[in-house]
Structure formats: structure tokens, C-alpha cells
Design a protein around this motif. Structure first.
Motif, PDB file in Angstrom:
ATOM      1  N   LEU A 107       0.829  -1.200   0.000  1.00 38.25           N
ATOM      2  CA  LEU A 107       0.000   0.000   0.000  1.00 38.25           C
ATOM      3  C   LEU A 107       0.865   1.252   0.000  1.00 38.25           C
ATOM      4  CD1 LEU A 107      -2.841   1.231   0.142  1.00 38.25           C
ATOM      5  CD2 LEU A 107      -2.673   1.084   2.631  1.00 38.25           C
ATOM      6  N   TYR A 110       2.430   1.648  -3.409  1.00 37.90           N
ATOM      7  CA  TYR A 110       1.423   2.136  -4.346  1.00 37.90           C
ATOM      8  C   TYR A 110       1.208   3.639  -4.169  1.00 37.90           C
ATOM      9  CZ  TYR A 110      -3.272   3.210  -6.032  1.00 37.90           C
ATOM     10  OH  TYR A 110      -4.341   3.793  -6.643  1.00 37.90           O
ATOM     11  N   TYR A 127      -7.211   6.254   2.261  1.00 36.09           N
ATOM     12  CA  TYR A 127      -6.903   4.825   2.345  1.00 36.09           C
ATOM     13  C   TYR A 127      -6.876   4.319   3.789  1.00 36.09           C
ATOM     14  CZ  TYR A 127      -5.766   5.259  -2.558  1.00 36.09           C
ATOM     15  OH  TYR A 127      -5.840   5.481  -3.911  1.00 36.09           O
ATOM     16  N   GLN A 130      -7.962   0.508   4.302  1.00 37.03           N
ATOM     17  CA  GLN A 130      -6.947  -0.503   4.018  1.00 37.03           C
ATOM     18  C   GLN A 130      -5.897  -0.547   5.130  1.00 37.03           C
ATOM     19  OE1 GLN A 130      -8.136   1.674   1.803  1.00 37.03           O
ATOM     20  NE2 GLN A 130      -8.907   0.461   0.106  1.00 37.03           N
ATOM     21  N   TYR A 131      -5.485   0.634   5.599  1.00 36.72           N
ATOM     22  CA  TYR A 131      -4.536   0.660   6.714  1.00 36.72           C
ATOM     23  C   TYR A 131      -5.077  -0.118   7.909  1.00 36.72           C
ATOM     24  CZ  TYR A 131      -1.377   4.310   4.901  1.00 36.72           C
ATOM     25  OH  TYR A 131      -0.469   5.011   4.193  1.00 36.72           O
TER      26      TYR A 131
END
Length: 158
Positions: A107, A110, A127, A130-131
Motif C-alpha cells: 500500500l 502504491y 486509504y 486498508q490501513y
């Protein structure tokens, strides 16, 4: 007039007796038969469609799955004790930690390569979901490893 309750009258549904299974199957045996019930028709439908080389590999994999599930079905789950499961629990914990760390790294890679226009605060804001998932996986793995580390060591029999 009859004001008595008819709720206490026996009904035909009170006397129903359900059939009991004559044999009990082990869970791994049920898994074997269920998986085969789904896999075999799929292989039969897809094999003619696939190229010959891939079709042969597909059928060989199906046979290998039959053999593997046959071996699994022979395992008696009641004979496995807690001490024998310790290496599996440690591997699962390490897998969770490693996968969580790897995905956080992916991540970040990205975000730094494909989204450099975002500031750190904006990256976290966009994000955060996702973290949280990846950190939670790592923390779960750490809890599993900590639990295994705190488990008492069984005394060996002589």
C-alpha cells in the motif's frame, strides 16, 4: 357456552419423532463428499472446452484432489491433541503478521509511486480503511503468537 381453553389439547405435531441417522460421518469425510459432488461435474463440463494439454492437467488435478481428500478423510480429529496443533497455530500467526506487513508495504509503495500528488494526510484520509485492515491482521497475528508463547509447556510422560 364453553369458555375452556383448547390450548392443552394434544395435537398431532406433538408426537412427531424424527429419524436419527444410522451412521455418523466424520466432518472431513463430509467435506470430501461435498467437494467431490461439486468438483466432478465441473471437471466433466470444462474438460471438453479446454485445450487438450490443459484438459489433461485439469483431470490429473481432479484425481490428485480425490486422493488428497481420501487421506484427509481417514484422519480421526478426536485423536489430535492440543500440543500437536501448536506448530499450525504458530504458522497461522506468523502468516497473519507477515501478510499484514507485506500489504502495508504494498500500500505504501502504491501510494508513493502511483499517487505522489497526495500528501500524507490525504493518503491516510483516502486509504484509512486498508490501513486498518492490514494493521488489524498484523495485530491478530501478534495476539496468536503471544497466546502460544504464554501457553504452559506440557509435561512429558516417561
Amino acid at each position: 357456552m364453553d369458555f375452556e381453553s383448547k390450548a392443552n389439547a394434544p395435537t398431532p405435531t406433538d408426537n412427531i419423532k424424527f429419524a436419527q441417522p444410522t451412521t455418523t460421518r466424520k466432518p472431513l469425510e463430509l467435506l470430501r463428499y461435498t467437494e467431490a459432488l461439486l468438483r466432478r461435474p465441473t471437471v466433466a463440463v470444462l474438460s471438453p472446452i479446454l485445450p487438450p494439454k490443459l484438459s489433461n492437467r485439469f483431470q490429473a488435478t481432479s484425481v490428485l484432489a480425490d486422493d488428497s481428500f481420501k487421506e484427509l478423510a481417514e484422519i480421526d480429529l478426536d485423536t489430535i491433541n492440543d500440543f500437536e496443533l501448536q506448530p499450525a497455530r504458530i504458522c497461522v500467526g506468523l502468516t497473519f503478521v507477515g501478510f499484514g506487513a507485506l500489504m502495508i508495504l504494498v500500500l505504501l509503495l502504491y501510494l508513493n509511486t502511483l499517487r505522489p500528488e497526495l500528501s500524507t494526510g490525504e493518503q491516510i484520509r483516502q486509504y484509512w480503511y486498508q490501513y486498518v485492515w492490514f494493521v488489524s491482521l498484523g495485530v491478530t497475528g501478534m495476539f496468536m503468537l503471544g497466546r502460544e508463547a504464554m501457553r504452559p509447556i506440557p509435561k512429558r510422560r516417561k
